[in-house]
Design a protein around this motif. Structure first.
Motif, short mmCIF file in Angstrom:
data_model
loop_
_atom_site.label_atom_id
_atom_site.label_comp_id
_atom_site.label_asym_id
_atom_site.label_seq_id
_atom_site.Cartn_x
_atom_site.Cartn_y
_atom_site.Cartn_z
N GLN A 189 0.96 -1.40 0.06
CA GLN A 189 -0.02 -0.20 0.15
C GLN A 189 0.91 1.39 -0.25
O GLN A 189 0.44 2.22 -0.70
CB GLN A 189 -0.82 -0.05 1.21
CG GLN A 189 -2.08 0.99 1.22
CD GLN A 189 -3.03 1.00 0.15
OE1 GLN A 189 -3.07 0.09 -0.65
NE2 GLN A 189 -3.44 2.02 -0.46
N ARG A 190 1.96 1.32 0.59
CA ARG A 190 2.72 2.24 0.77
C ARG A 190 3.24 2.84 -0.48
O ARG A 190 3.40 3.80 -0.87
CB ARG A 190 4.24 2.08 1.54
CG ARG A 190 5.08 3.20 1.77
CD ARG A 190 6.59 2.82 2.24
NE ARG A 190 6.49 2.24 3.66
CZ ARG A 190 7.04 1.16 3.78
NH1 ARG A 190 7.60 0.31 2.77
NH2 ARG A 190 6.77 0.48 5.11
N LEU A 224 0.59 4.14 -2.91
CA LEU A 224 0.12 5.26 -2.70
C LEU A 224 1.33 6.52 -2.97
O LEU A 224 1.04 7.71 -2.82
CB LEU A 224 -0.40 5.67 -1.14
CG LEU A 224 -1.45 4.92 -0.84
CD1 LEU A 224 -1.94 5.16 0.69
CD2 LEU A 224 -2.82 5.35 -1.68
N THR A 233 0.48 2.41 7.05
CA THR A 233 0.25 3.49 5.90
C THR A 233 -1.18 3.53 6.01
O THR A 233 -1.80 2.75 6.13
CB THR A 233 0.65 2.95 4.58
OG1 THR A 233 2.12 2.52 4.62
CG2 THR A 233 0.58 3.81 3.52
N LEU A 289 -4.58 6.17 4.42
CA LEU A 289 -5.31 7.10 3.55
C LEU A 289 -6.48 7.82 4.12
O LEU A 289 -7.16 7.11 4.63
CB LEU A 289 -5.47 6.14 2.28
CG LEU A 289 -6.32 6.72 1.13
CD1 LEU A 289 -5.42 7.74 0.41
CD2 LEU A 289 -6.90 5.85 0.04
N TYR A 326 -5.04 11.86 0.77
CA TYR A 326 -3.57 11.75 1.13
C TYR A 326 -3.10 10.67 1.81
O TYR A 326 -3.80 9.89 2.39
CB TYR A 326 -3.37 13.06 2.27
CG TYR A 326 -3.43 14.37 1.60
CD1 TYR A 326 -2.58 14.96 0.82
CD2 TYR A 326 -4.59 15.10 1.78
CE1 TYR A 326 -2.67 16.25 0.31
CE2 TYR A 326 -4.92 16.34 1.39
CZ TYR A 326 -3.73 16.93 0.57
OH TYR A 326 -3.97 18.39 -0.03
N ALA A 327 -1.73 10.39 1.44
CA ALA A 327 -1.19 9.07 2.23
C ALA A 327 -0.53 9.85 3.66
O ALA A 327 0.09 10.64 3.66
CB ALA A 327 -0.10 8.67 1.37
N GLY A 351 1.46 13.39 0.63
CA GLY A 351 0.89 13.22 1.98
C GLY A 351 2.01 13.68 3.06
O GLY A 351 2.92 14.29 2.71
#
Ligand SMILES: [Cu+2]
Length: 164
Positions: free
Chosen positions: A77-78, A81, A92, A94, A98-99, A121
């Motif tokens: 996911q990191r 994003l 991580t 959302l 924004y992350a 983010g």
């Protein structure tokens, strides 16, 4: 005899205050709370065994966020994003497009959502002791300095808020 304009003004102000007080007394307690009633939804990716991730989520939820957790790790996911691995931490998230990487304080997330800069983010790389979720009794009140970074679209970062 001349009417004192200040006295007259004062009386009007007093009447307004009384009316305001009566109005406030009629409101339910939740309407007087400083925080908005609607929680801010945030999705969090973490390992199922991450304790400091849970503590960070508790910090957010105490500040009016509502978390949905995905216990599948945060590495993929990191990357999805757009947070470079050099700013990586244990979870991580959302929120509002924004992350959020790592132990970012809720107040900086709120500021990000209010200011809405053009950016990927925020990140607090690694896991600094004393950051939200890394501040339990096990750490004995120790507070290491850390920076909240604003991660740009090109992968560079600048200090959004230092904590020292
Ligand atoms: Cu952590």
């Amino acid at each position: 005899m001349r009417t004192d304009p200040n006295l007259e003004c004062g009386s009007a102000a007093t009447r307004r205050r009384l009316l305001l007080a009566a109005g406030l007394a009629a409101l339910p307690a939740w309407a007087l709370a400083r925080r908005p009633v609607a929680a801010i939804p945030i999705a969090v990716w973490k390992s199922p065994t991450c304790g400091c991730c849970k503590d960070w989520i508790a910090h957010l939820e105490a500040d009016g966020f509502k978390a949905t957790t995905h216990d599948e790790g945060n590495t993929d996911q990191r990357a999805r994003l757009g947070i470079p691995v050099r700013y990586g931490s244990c979870h991580t998230a959302l929120v509002g497009g924004y992350a959020i990487e790592g132990h970012v304080p809720a107040r900086e997330i709120r500021r990000l959502l209010a200011q809405r800069p053009l950016a990927v983010g925020l990140a607090v790389p690694a896991m600094p002791i004393g950051s939200p979720g890394m501040d339990g009794p096990a750490y004995g009140g120790r507070k290491d300095p850390f920076d909240v970074l604003l991660v740009s679209l090109d992968g560079s970062a600048s200090v959004y808020q230092p904590y020292r």
